[in-house]
Motif scaffolding. Structure first.
Motif, PDB file in Angstrom:
ATOM      1  N   UNK A 191      45.900 -27.227  56.111  1.00  0.00           N
ATOM      2  CA  UNK A 191      45.951 -26.279  57.233  1.00  0.00           C
ATOM      3  C   UNK A 191      46.660 -26.860  58.452  1.00  0.00           C
ATOM      4  N   UNK A 192      47.068 -25.983  59.374  1.00  0.00           N
ATOM      5  CA  UNK A 192      47.546 -26.465  60.673  1.00  0.00           C
ATOM      6  C   UNK A 192      46.328 -26.766  61.547  1.00  0.00           C
ATOM      7  N   UNK A 193      46.583 -27.254  62.760  1.00  0.00           N
ATOM      8  CA  UNK A 193      45.490 -27.678  63.634  1.00  0.00           C
ATOM      9  C   UNK A 193      44.560 -26.516  63.970  1.00  0.00           C
ATOM     10  N   UNK A 253      34.198 -30.798  68.958  1.00  0.00           N
ATOM     11  CA  UNK A 253      34.602 -30.313  67.639  1.00  0.00           C
ATOM     12  C   UNK A 253      36.097 -30.022  67.603  1.00  0.00           C
ATOM     13  N   UNK A 254      36.605 -29.403  68.648  1.00  0.00           N
ATOM     14  CA  UNK A 254      38.042 -29.093  68.701  1.00  0.00           C
ATOM     15  C   UNK A 254      38.886 -30.368  68.720  1.00  0.00           C
ATOM     16  N   UNK A 291      40.619 -26.218  63.055  1.00  0.00           N
ATOM     17  CA  UNK A 291      39.596 -26.098  64.096  1.00  0.00           C
ATOM     18  C   UNK A 291      38.698 -24.885  63.849  1.00  0.00           C
ATOM     19  N   UNK A 292      39.277 -23.774  63.429  1.00  0.00           N
ATOM     20  CA  UNK A 292      38.481 -22.582  63.143  1.00  0.00           C
ATOM     21  C   UNK A 292      37.535 -22.818  61.971  1.00  0.00           C
ATOM     22  N   UNK A 345      42.010 -34.643  65.763  1.00  0.00           N
ATOM     23  CA  UNK A 345      42.103 -36.018  65.293  1.00  0.00           C
ATOM     24  C   UNK A 345      42.221 -36.082  63.776  1.00  0.00           C
ATOM     25  N   UNK A 346      41.434 -35.278  63.082  1.00  0.00           N
ATOM     26  CA  UNK A 346      41.514 -35.255  61.619  1.00  0.00           C
ATOM     27  C   UNK A 346      42.919 -34.880  61.160  1.00  0.00           C
ATOM     28  N   UNK A 347      43.477 -33.873  61.786  1.00  0.00           N
ATOM     29  CA  UNK A 347      44.821 -33.420  61.431  1.00  0.00           C
ATOM     30  C   UNK A 347      45.850 -34.528  61.685  1.00  0.00           C
TER      31      UNK A 347
END
Length: 301
Positions: free
Chosen positions: A144-146, A44-45, A150-151, A50-52
């Motif tokens: 958002x930032x990475x 997930x992290x 992730x959160x 990768x999405x970012x």
């Protein structure tokens, strides 16, 4: 006919890009579902990262235009699908057992896709599930930032990292070793992925020379076993396929030309008939007017 055309396309591409020794089929491993709980949070992290990164890359490519929500959704839909280039990051990861934990270790080059590769893909798909549009909307609106992404993805939206992974059983069977691909293999697979979905080239894969020579592997009936599959015959078969294709194209063009010519002739005939009728009507009208004029003259006398 379609099966033969697929063979032609694949064989031509392979012959240009790769030597035959690199074209053998790779054994397809199955996902080890029992390993997913141990790597789900890490996956997930990495997925959030990768999405970012892929959204940032897309924005740079289309600048000065702004990325649309639809484009972000497309990335989110493909990032866990190994058939898509957005999921190539999975090919860089090796699952390594360290003590009672499994760790995802990123490598310098892409590896052969075996059961570990499939396991990471499956874990990624379980994480994002039906939340791809939700995470895409969050990225589009919040930027958002990475860490924030992730959160949101791993704790709020999916809870993939809400608890610590359980310890790995001591009797767990070890996974396969990481086997790097050659640069040409990786390039070839990217090419085939880019061709996926194109008309006439569905589900394209890498095949060995024997596969390309054996038409049974492409959906031919068992009755074709008697056909000669020697390499010397392949160029003639290729030429035959291309000639038939060109002939079909020529026939199709001739049909269109004939249809246009027939339509033109029909319209011309119809126009002539209408024109003749108008001339006949006009002549009749002139004759009637002339007769009326003569009668009027006689009465005046």
């Amino acid at each position: 006919m379609k099966a033969l055309l697929y063979v032609v396309v694949v064989s031509l591409v392979v012959s240009v890009w790769l030597p035959v020794s690199l074209c053998s089929k790779k054994p397809a491993g199955n996902a080890r579902k029992e390993d997913i709980p141990y790597i789900k949070c890490q996956v997930c992290e990495k997925l959030a990262k990768q999405l970012y990164q892929q959204v940032q890359k897309k924005e740079a490519e289309i600048a000065p235009k702004k990325i649309s929500e639809y484009q972000i959704i497309e990335i989110a839909e493909n990032v866990c699908n190994l058939k898509k280039t957005e999921a190539d990051w999975i090919l860089l990861i090796d699952i390594v057992e360290k003590g009672n934990k499994l760790e995802l270790v990123e490598q310098d080059s892409e590896g052969q896709c075996n059961s570990e590769c499939k396991t990471i893909e499956r874990a990624c798909q379980e994480v994002i599930g039906y939340s791809d549009t939700d995470v895409a909307e969050y990225i589009y609106k919040s930027r958002p930032d990475v860490e924030s992404l992730a959160n949101f993805l791993c704790k709020d939206l999916t809870q993939a990292c809400s608890t610590k992974p359980p310890p790995v059983p001591k009797d767990r069977a070890p996974g396969e070793p990481f086997v790097p691909k050659s640069s040409k293999e990786a390039e070839m697979e990217r090419l085939l992925k880019s061709m996926e979905g194109m008309p006439g080239a569905p589900n394209m894969k890498m095949y060995s020379r024997d596969d390309l020579m054996n038409k049974k592997n492409f959906g031919e009936d068992a009755d074709d076993e008697d056909e000669d599959d020697d390499e010397a015959d392949f160029p003639s078969n290729l030429g035959k396929v291309l000639r038939e294709k060109e002939k079909g194209k020529s026939d199709w063009q001739q049909k269109i030309r004939k249809g246009i010519a027939d339509t033109s002739m029909t319209l011309k005939k119809h126009a002539n008939r209408v024109s003749n009728r108008i001339r006949q009507w006009w002549r009749g009208k002139k004759t009637t007017s002339s007769k009326k004029g003569k009668k009027t003259g006689k009465s005046e006398l």
